[in-house]
Design an enzyme around this catalytic site. Structure first.
Site, PDB file in Angstrom:
ATOM      1  N   GLY A   1       0.806  -1.227   0.000  1.00 27.49           N
ATOM      2  CA  GLY A   1       0.000   0.000   0.000  1.00 27.49           C
ATOM      3  C   GLY A   1       0.829   1.263   0.000  1.00 27.49           C
TER       4      GLY A   1
ATOM      5  N   GLU B   1      11.784   9.069 -28.781  1.00 28.62           N
ATOM      6  CA  GLU B   1      12.944   8.586 -29.539  1.00 28.62           C
ATOM      7  C   GLU B   1      12.611   7.322 -30.335  1.00 28.62           C
ATOM      8  OE1 GLU B   1      15.924  10.034 -29.819  1.00 28.62           O
ATOM      9  OE2 GLU B   1      15.718  11.598 -28.311  1.00 28.62           O
TER      10      GLU B   1
END
Length: 268
Positions: free
Chosen positions: A225, A248
């Site tokens: 969590g 790219e």
């Protein structure tokens, strides 16, 4: 004098099809007048030098594309537009750039007229090694951030990192990061020794981006969590990793490049 540059190639209608760009450079005497726009320009908000890809003769298609190096401190006509609110990579600006009757002399041309497409291709091919390195760093950073917590956090009186199911996961991640790092090093080595490196760069960029996203995602899960919160800081690596599959050259562009190399080896 501080020089900050940006590479201006991508446009609203030309992403992966980079050479479909619409920015024009009209020759007038010994000068060129540039008009057009670019999007997703990294560091555009801080740059003073702009490498602009513009077409001097659209009738020639990509062979009309020319590269101009323009100092915004000396030439008027460059306007910075919207600053993108991004998922990750927030430390650098990503902006729209507009060229409005930007007048530049012939001396601003990089290389030869009509050879801008070659400059762009070479820059992208080399840049993929850099992106691969960036992705390796993100993957390693996510692992370095998460791993200590696995041995601090206990469940069922046992450190989370000592459960076999967890051991297999971080062992796999460590191996993949090592492999990605070696692929990046090999592509860089070939480039430095003037050996053919395009295939290696595409492989390194593709694999490293996959490893970064996979490792960062796993790192969040390992932390449970708290990994999903900003308090831990692991989630940033996950957000930053996603761009590796996009800029790219997208994942599919890398695969397309690699497929051509594979085909050539088996059809010659």
């Amino acid at each position: 004098m501080c020089i900050r540059d940006s590479f201006c190639l991508t446009e609203p209608g030309s992403g992966s099809d980079a050479f479909a760009l619409k920015t024009k450079a009209e020759k007038k005497g010994s000068e060129y007048v540039i008009n057009g726009s670019k999007v997703y320009i990294t560091n555009g908000g801080e740059a003073n030098i702009f490498l602009i890809m513009a077409n001097v003769d659209p009738s020639k298609g990509y062979k009309g594309i020319t590269c101009f190096a323009v100092d915004a401190r000396e030439h008027k006509g460059i306007r910075i537009g919207k600053r993108e609110k991004k998922l990750g990579i927030r430390a650098s600006s990503t902006v729209e750039v507009y060229f409005e009757d930007l007048v530049v002399p012939e001396s601003c041309i990089v290389g030869d007229v009509g050879k801008g497409y070659k400059i762009a291709i070479e820059a992208l091919n080399e840049g993929r090694i850099g992106i691969g390195a960036q992705m390796v760093g993100i993957a390693q950073g996510a692992m370095d951030k998460a791993m200590p917590y696995l041995f601090e956090r206990k469940q069922f009186n046992t450190a989370v990192g000592d459960f076999q199911g967890m051991q297999f996961q971080y062992a796999q991640a460590s191996m993949e990061i090592h492999a990605a790092r070696l692929m990046v090093y090999n592509a860089a080595r070939k480039k430095c020794h003037n050996e053919p490196f395009v295939e290696d760069a595409a492989m390194a960029k593709l694999f490293a981006s996959q490893v970064a996203e996979r490792t960062a995602s796993k790192a969040i899960e390992w932390c449970g969590g708290i990994g999903f919160t900003r308090e831990m800081g692991v989630e940033r690596f996950y957000r930053d990793s996603k761009i590796g599959a996009i800029y790219e050259g997208t994942t599919n562009i890398q695969l397309h490049t690699l497929a051509k190399f594979v085909k050539d080896r088996y059809t010659k």
